[in-house]
Design an enzyme around this catalytic site. Structure first.
Site, PDB file in Angstrom:
ATOM      1  N   GLU A   1     -83.287  16.100 -40.278  1.00  0.00           N
ATOM      2  CA  GLU A   1     -83.291  17.426 -40.479  1.00  0.00           C
ATOM      3  C   GLU A   1     -81.819  18.140 -40.829  1.00  0.00           C
ATOM      4  OE1 GLU A   1     -85.330  19.087 -41.456  1.00  0.00           O
ATOM      5  OE2 GLU A   1     -87.271  19.205 -39.838  1.00  0.00           O
ATOM      6  N   GLY A   2     -80.666  17.328 -40.111  1.00  0.00           N
ATOM      7  CA  GLY A   2     -79.392  17.386 -40.533  1.00  0.00           C
ATOM      8  C   GLY A   2     -79.202  17.234 -42.098  1.00  0.00           C
ATOM      9  N   LYS A   3     -79.734  16.105 -42.576  1.00  0.00           N
ATOM     10  CA  LYS A   3     -79.515  15.837 -43.988  1.00  0.00           C
ATOM     11  C   LYS A   3     -80.225  16.937 -44.913  1.00  0.00           C
ATOM     12  CE  LYS A   3     -77.083  12.002 -44.012  1.00  0.00           C
ATOM     13  NZ  LYS A   3     -76.097  11.594 -44.853  1.00  0.00           N
TER      14      LYS A   3
ATOM     15  N   ARG B   1     -92.079   3.073 -47.473  1.00  0.00           N
ATOM     16  CA  ARG B   1     -90.961   3.785 -48.334  1.00  0.00           C
ATOM     17  C   ARG B   1     -90.841   2.730 -49.425  1.00  0.00           C
ATOM     18  NH1 ARG B   1     -86.220   4.434 -44.655  1.00  0.00           N
ATOM     19  NH2 ARG B   1     -87.272   6.281 -43.781  1.00  0.00           N
TER      20      ARG B   1
ATOM     21  N   TYR C   1     -81.201  13.498 -37.540  1.00  0.00           N
ATOM     22  CA  TYR C   1     -80.653  12.820 -38.666  1.00  0.00           C
ATOM     23  C   TYR C   1     -81.422  13.381 -40.045  1.00  0.00           C
ATOM     24  CZ  TYR C   1     -79.414   9.113 -42.197  1.00  0.00           C
ATOM     25  OH  TYR C   1     -78.938   8.200 -43.343  1.00  0.00           O
TER      26      TYR C   1
ATOM     27  N   GLY D   1     -95.371  -4.790 -38.006  1.00  0.00           N
ATOM     28  CA  GLY D   1     -94.633  -5.323 -39.018  1.00  0.00           C
ATOM     29  C   GLY D   1     -95.168  -4.836 -40.612  1.00  0.00           C
TER      30      GLY D   1
ATOM     31  N   ARG E   1     -94.248   4.976 -42.225  1.00  0.00           N
ATOM     32  CA  ARG E   1     -95.088   3.621 -42.338  1.00  0.00           C
ATOM     33  C   ARG E   1     -94.636   2.968 -43.618  1.00  0.00           C
ATOM     34  NH1 ARG E   1     -99.743   6.401 -42.607  1.00  0.00           N
ATOM     35  NH2 ARG E   1     -98.387   7.901 -42.708  1.00  0.00           N
TER      36      ARG E   1
HETATM   37  P1  NAD Z   1     -72.108   3.930 -41.342  1.00  0.00           P
HETATM   38  O1  NAD Z   1     -72.246   4.188 -39.971  1.00  0.00           O
HETATM   39  O2  NAD Z   1     -71.496   2.440 -41.725  1.00  0.00           O
HETATM   40  O3  NAD Z   1     -70.885   4.822 -41.970  1.00  0.00           O
HETATM   41  C1  NAD Z   1     -70.769   6.095 -41.705  1.00  0.00           C
HETATM   42  C2  NAD Z   1     -69.404   6.383 -41.247  1.00  0.00           C
HETATM   43  O4  NAD Z   1     -69.216   7.885 -41.191  1.00  0.00           O
HETATM   44  C3  NAD Z   1     -68.716   5.556 -40.425  1.00  0.00           C
HETATM   45  O5  NAD Z   1     -67.530   5.138 -40.836  1.00  0.00           O
HETATM   46  C4  NAD Z   1     -68.363   6.661 -39.275  1.00  0.00           C
HETATM   47  O6  NAD Z   1     -67.287   6.224 -38.485  1.00  0.00           O
HETATM   48  C5  NAD Z   1     -68.122   7.858 -40.062  1.00  0.00           C
HETATM   49  N1  NAD Z   1     -68.610   9.127 -39.459  1.00  0.00           N
HETATM   50  C6  NAD Z   1     -69.511   9.548 -38.732  1.00  0.00           C
HETATM   51  N2  NAD Z   1     -69.344  10.794 -38.159  1.00  0.00           N
HETATM   52  C7  NAD Z   1     -68.031  11.126 -38.804  1.00  0.00           C
HETATM   53  C8  NAD Z   1     -67.478  12.450 -38.475  1.00  0.00           C
HETATM   54  N3  NAD Z   1     -68.169  13.585 -37.794  1.00  0.00           N
HETATM   55  N4  NAD Z   1     -66.433  12.580 -39.139  1.00  0.00           N
HETATM   56  C9  NAD Z   1     -65.974  11.652 -40.058  1.00  0.00           C
HETATM   57  N5  NAD Z   1     -66.201  10.483 -39.954  1.00  0.00           N
HETATM   58  C10 NAD Z   1     -67.623  10.359 -39.382  1.00  0.00           C
HETATM   59  O7  NAD Z   1     -73.273   4.173 -42.400  1.00  0.00           O
HETATM   60  P2  NAD Z   1     -73.434   3.769 -44.000  1.00  0.00           P
HETATM   61  O8  NAD Z   1     -74.508   2.926 -44.035  1.00  0.00           O
HETATM   62  O9  NAD Z   1     -72.253   3.455 -44.583  1.00  0.00           O
HETATM   63  O10 NAD Z   1     -73.979   5.164 -44.567  1.00  0.00           O
HETATM   64  C11 NAD Z   1     -73.123   5.927 -45.217  1.00  0.00           C
HETATM   65  C12 NAD Z   1     -73.765   7.424 -45.527  1.00  0.00           C
HETATM   66  O11 NAD Z   1     -74.911   6.903 -46.501  1.00  0.00           O
HETATM   67  C13 NAD Z   1     -74.282   8.200 -44.457  1.00  0.00           C
HETATM   68  O12 NAD Z   1     -74.187   9.529 -44.774  1.00  0.00           O
HETATM   69  C14 NAD Z   1     -75.646   7.673 -44.706  1.00  0.00           C
HETATM   70  O13 NAD Z   1     -76.499   8.976 -44.035  1.00  0.00           O
HETATM   71  C15 NAD Z   1     -75.974   7.393 -45.922  1.00  0.00           C
HETATM   72  N6  NAD Z   1     -77.234   6.550 -46.175  1.00  0.00           N
HETATM   73  C16 NAD Z   1     -77.054   5.142 -45.811  1.00  0.00           C
HETATM   74  C17 NAD Z   1     -78.291   4.643 -45.888  1.00  0.00           C
HETATM   75  C18 NAD Z   1     -78.086   2.948 -45.785  1.00  0.00           C
HETATM   76  O14 NAD Z   1     -79.223   2.349 -46.043  1.00  0.00           O
HETATM   77  N7  NAD Z   1     -77.083   2.361 -45.627  1.00  0.00           N
HETATM   78  C19 NAD Z   1     -79.143   5.096 -46.604  1.00  0.00           C
HETATM   79  C20 NAD Z   1     -79.478   6.551 -46.687  1.00  0.00           C
HETATM   80  C21 NAD Z   1     -78.379   7.303 -46.516  1.00  0.00           C
HETATM   81  N1  UDP Z   2     -87.286  -2.836 -37.331  1.00  0.00           N
HETATM   82  C1  UDP Z   2     -87.679  -3.773 -36.796  1.00  0.00           C
HETATM   83  N2  UDP Z   2     -86.990  -4.680 -36.131  1.00  0.00           N
HETATM   84  C2  UDP Z   2     -85.675  -4.080 -35.963  1.00  0.00           C
HETATM   85  C3  UDP Z   2     -85.178  -3.049 -36.567  1.00  0.00           C
HETATM   86  C4  UDP Z   2     -85.949  -2.219 -37.247  1.00  0.00           C
HETATM   87  O1  UDP Z   2     -88.831  -4.185 -36.874  1.00  0.00           O
HETATM   88  O2  UDP Z   2     -84.779  -5.090 -35.019  1.00  0.00           O
HETATM   89  C5  UDP Z   2     -88.015  -1.824 -38.386  1.00  0.00           C
HETATM   90  C6  UDP Z   2     -88.070  -0.522 -38.068  1.00  0.00           C
HETATM   91  O3  UDP Z   2     -89.057   0.029 -37.296  1.00  0.00           O
HETATM   92  C7  UDP Z   2     -88.573   0.054 -39.477  1.00  0.00           C
HETATM   93  C8  UDP Z   2     -87.801  -0.714 -40.474  1.00  0.00           C
HETATM   94  O4  UDP Z   2     -87.483  -1.993 -39.695  1.00  0.00           O
HETATM   95  O5  UDP Z   2     -89.688   0.181 -39.702  1.00  0.00           O
HETATM   96  C9  UDP Z   2     -86.453  -0.373 -40.984  1.00  0.00           C
HETATM   97  O6  UDP Z   2     -85.404   0.015 -39.863  1.00  0.00           O
HETATM   98  P1  UDP Z   2     -84.317   0.484 -40.021  1.00  0.00           P
HETATM   99  O7  UDP Z   2     -83.635   1.062 -38.745  1.00  0.00           O
HETATM  100  O8  UDP Z   2     -83.239  -0.509 -40.669  1.00  0.00           O
HETATM  101  O9  UDP Z   2     -84.017   1.786 -41.099  1.00  0.00           O
HETATM  102  P2  UDP Z   2     -84.929   2.913 -41.152  1.00  0.00           P
HETATM  103  O10 UDP Z   2     -86.126   3.055 -40.191  1.00  0.00           O
HETATM  104  O11 UDP Z   2     -84.039   4.292 -40.905  1.00  0.00           O
HETATM  105  O12 UDP Z   2     -85.681   3.080 -42.323  1.00  0.00           O
END
Ligand code: NAD
Ligand code: UDP
Ligand code: UDP
Length: 322
Positions: free
Chosen positions: A149-151, A279, A147, A209, A277
């Site tokens: 590195e892809g981004k 953000r 995730y 936590g 840890r």
């Molecule tokens: P989500 O998983 O609900 O939505 C992602 C959508 O992309 C889904 O509908 C999924 O089916 C579709 N998808 C996945 N791979 C695909 C592919 N190869 N081709 C076509 N569709 C595909 O997640 P979200 O929370 O709505 O996140 C949306 C975007 O925002 C993502 O790119 C995510 O990385 C980014 N983002 C979200 C958050 C967050 O907190 N929600 C934070 C940072 C970045």
């Molecule tokens: N987390 C947790 N319990 C859960 C799910 C997540 O304590 O049931 C913690 C996780 O370890 C991280 C934070 O909550 O420290 C946010 O996790 P989330 O998966 O929501 O997002 P990201 O880690 O990608 O910010």
């Protein structure tokens, strides 16, 4: 009166994408929602199908796509660690091949293109709060790398298409966002805690936590994305979008228990590998460039999200009884 545009939203049937499609339709644009339904659901956008300006296409963006559009919001990519680690190779392909295809499309049709990047590009950060100039601390070979590195590579591609082909790009670094329409099995912390609390099951806190996150309500985030797309061509980002109010996961667990009136107790489970840890976004740039800052405080946003899950779980229960 603003001009009607034809807008592509990849990942449009997902959590953020569905709210974005809704917002763009409200602004009278034509919206093409492209999704492969890996984590997204048709039901997230079913209410939009009667709108003649809305179209939904099942397609995986790792394959080329030929449509004619004015703007592209590239949101396709699973965002929950549970889902993006399920098929990590596909996750990297989605970010990297997906970005190449969407950039190629933007180049061919001259569209403006926005990338949904992430705070994960900062990894487990040594700088706090995180500013856009910080290069990050990401493990390139761990379970989260597909995730992160892809981004990061997608950002590289966006800036190379901008430098090399003069594409009009916008890169948003989105911090943890939550709200209605998250899946009960999404696996991210807010949906996990709320579902556990509503079912009076143990609240699973990973590690001690004490790790922190800063949570943005979905409506605020969508507003930030639309504002960013609307900026003039000099504004490329990357630009942080998120709510700077920071909480520990233990504080979040207690708040969810309080707001749901739950009998749940906290259960401690091991911290996942490479879990950041701390953000917190520095949103100075978003304030200056977009005139944007979040309006919904965590309590208010959680109350709306709890109401959504409460309805969802009660309708699931009544279907089981029927
Ligand atoms: P989500 O998983 O609900 O939505 C992602 C959508 O992309 C889904 O509908 C999924 O089916 C579709 N998808 C996945 N791979 C695909 C592919 N190869 N081709 C076509 N569709 C595909 O997640 P979200 O929370 O709505 O996140 C949306 C975007 O925002 C993502 O790119 C995510 O990385 C980014 N983002 C979200 C958050 C967050 O907190 N929600 C934070 C940072 C970045
Ligand atoms: N987390 C947790 N319990 C859960 C799910 C997540 O304590 O049931 C913690 C996780 O370890 C991280 C934070 O909550 O420290 C946010 O996790 P989330 O998966 O929501 O997002 P990201 O880690 O990608 O910010
Ligand atoms: N592409 C696409 N739709 C288009 C134009 C291009 O999906 O309308 C894809 C195609 O797979 C191509 C990629 O975008 O390989 C990159 O396109 P670009 O023009 O940058 O490079 P090239 O075609 O030379 O590979």
């Amino acid at each position: 009166m603003q001009q009607t545009k034809r807008i592509l939203v990849t990942g449009g049937a997902g959590f953020l994408g569905s709210f974005l499609c809704e917002r763009l339709l409200q602004e009278k644009h034509e919206v093409i929602c492209v999704d492969n339904f890996f984590t997204g659901r048709r039901s997230n956008v079913a209410h939009l199908l009667e709108d003649k300006s809305f179209e939904i296409v099942r397609h995986d963006i790792t394959f080329p796509l030929y449509v004619e559009v004015d703007e592209i919001y590239n949101l396709a990519c699973p965002a929950s660690p549970v889902h993006y680690q399920y098929d990590p190779v596909q996750t990297t392909k989605t970010s990297v091949h997906g970005a190449i295809n969407m950039l190629g499309l933007a180049k061919r049709v001259g569209a403006k293109i926005l990338q949904a990047s992430t705070s994960e590009v900062y990894g487990d950060p040594e700088i706090h709060p995180q500013r856009e100039g910080y290069w990050g601390r990401v493990n390139p070979i761990g379970p989260r790398s597909c995730y992160d590195e892809g981004k990061r590579c997608a950002e590289t591609l966006f800036f190379d298409y901008w430098r090399q082909h003069r594409l009009r790009i916008k890169v948003a670094r989105i911090f943890n966002t939550y709200g209605p329409r998250m899946r009960p099995d999404d696996g991210r912390v807010i949906s996990n805690f709320i579902v556990q609390a509503l079912e009076n099951k143990p609240i699973t806190v990973y590690g001690n936590g004490e790790q922190t996150r800063s949570f943005c309500y979905v409506d605020d985030l969508i507003d930030g994305l639309v504002r960013l797309m609307g900026t003039n061509d000099e504004v490329t980002g990357p630009i942080n979008l998120g709510n700077p109010v920071e909480f520990t996961m233990l504080e979040l667990a207690k708040l969810v228990i309080e707001l749901t009136g739950s009998r749940s107790k906290i259960k401690y489970l091991p911290l996942p590998t490479d879990d950041p840890r701390q953000r917190q976004p520095d949103i100075g740039l978003a304030k200056r460039e977009l005139g944007w800052e979040p309006k919904v405080p965590l309590r208010g946003g959680l109350a709306r999200t709890i109401a959504f899950f409460d309805d969802l779980l009660s309708s699931d229960r009544s279907q089981q009884v029927a």
